[in-house]
Design a protein around this motif. Structure first.
Motif, mmCIF file in Angstrom:
data_model
loop_
_atom_site.group_PDB
_atom_site.id
_atom_site.type_symbol
_atom_site.label_atom_id
_atom_site.label_comp_id
_atom_site.label_asym_id
_atom_site.label_seq_id
_atom_site.Cartn_x
_atom_site.Cartn_y
_atom_site.Cartn_z
ATOM 1 N N SER A 1 0.835 -1.205 0.000
ATOM 2 C CA SER A 1 0.000 0.000 0.000
ATOM 3 C C SER A 1 0.862 1.244 0.000
ATOM 4 O O SER A 1 2.066 1.203 0.286
ATOM 5 C CB SER A 1 -0.927 0.008 1.221
ATOM 6 O OG SER A 1 -0.174 0.030 2.425
ATOM 7 N N THR B 1 -8.570 2.991 -2.243
ATOM 8 C CA THR B 1 -9.233 3.084 -0.942
ATOM 9 C C THR B 1 -9.850 4.458 -0.674
ATOM 10 O O THR B 1 -10.503 4.648 0.353
ATOM 11 C CB THR B 1 -8.244 2.759 0.189
ATOM 12 O OG1 THR B 1 -7.147 3.683 0.148
ATOM 13 C CG2 THR B 1 -7.717 1.336 0.054
ATOM 14 N N SER C 1 -2.937 -1.598 -2.712
ATOM 15 C CA SER C 1 -3.961 -0.626 -2.315
ATOM 16 C C SER C 1 -3.364 0.768 -2.297
ATOM 17 O O SER C 1 -2.297 0.989 -1.723
ATOM 18 C CB SER C 1 -4.519 -0.957 -0.929
ATOM 19 O OG SER C 1 -5.131 -2.225 -0.915
#
Length: 207
Positions: free
Chosen positions: A37, A101, A72
């Motif tokens: 991420s 997200t 992400s």
């Protein structure tokens, strides 16, 4: 890419190397299992020297499963994507999960510039949930694209949530011969596939 002692620690590092050095043959990047991420996993892929039908660049899960490589990123107003094809050609992503997200800037893949002959296959592409029709939250997004955006293929992906599953809007010169085949498109708030000014587009066997 990723994992312990990789050649490239992040996706953006690998893309930066491609941008600066180009290629002289086909290249495959294997992304190791893991949950990744942050902005260093956001990729803006521009023109890469040396690419061709024979010299394709491929990003693939090391073990071939989209359930084991999860990327992400939280999109922003200035960088609303996880993966952006910005003039990139002959690039393939497969067997990777990509999630945006952000609840406001939730695009997962954007196409712009002269991006052609790219492919996305067997990936899981997930936008934000919620009740919004804004194209800022389209999972796959292209706007005002011309005839130079051509021959791109989306094959057997899971495209979920977001406002649109696909928002593919051409310019007056029309984009040509792009294909959406065998995808599972689900839980989109406003529409599954919206396309306009697209010539020779193939939309087939999607669920």
């Amino acid at each position: 890419i990723g994992g312990t002692s990789p050649d490239y620690a992040t996706l953006s590092a690998a893309v930066s190397a491609l941008s600066s050095s180009g290629v002289s043959g086909p290249v495959t990047f294997h992304i190791r299992d893991g949950n990744y991420s942050g902005s260093s996993w956001q990729a803006n892929i521009g023109v890469i020297t040396g690419v061709s039908a024979a010299n394709r660049i491929t990003f693939d899960a090391a073990n071939g499963s989209s359930g084991n490589v999860n990327i992400s990123v939280a999109g922003t107003s200035s960088a609303n994507y996880v993966l952006r094809f910005n003039g990139a050609s002959f690039v393939t992503f497969k067997n990777i999960s990509l999630t945006n997200t952000s609840t406001s800037y939730g695009r997962v893949i954007e196409f712009t510039g002269n991006s052609a002959s790219d492919s996305i296959s067997n990936c899981k592409l997930t936008g934000p949930g919620g009740n919004s029709s804004s194209t800022n939250r389209a999972v796959i997004y292209a706007n005002n694209i011309s005839a130079t955006v051509a021959n791109n293929v989306f094959y057997k992906n899971e495209i979920s949530k977001g406002s649109y599953g696909v928002y593919w809007y051409g310019s007056f010169s029309y984009n040509v011969n792009n294909a959406f085949v065998g995808n599972t498109i689900k839980e989109n708030y406003y529409g599954s596939i919206y396309t306009y000014r697209s010539s020779g587009i193939v939309i087939k066997d999607n669920n």
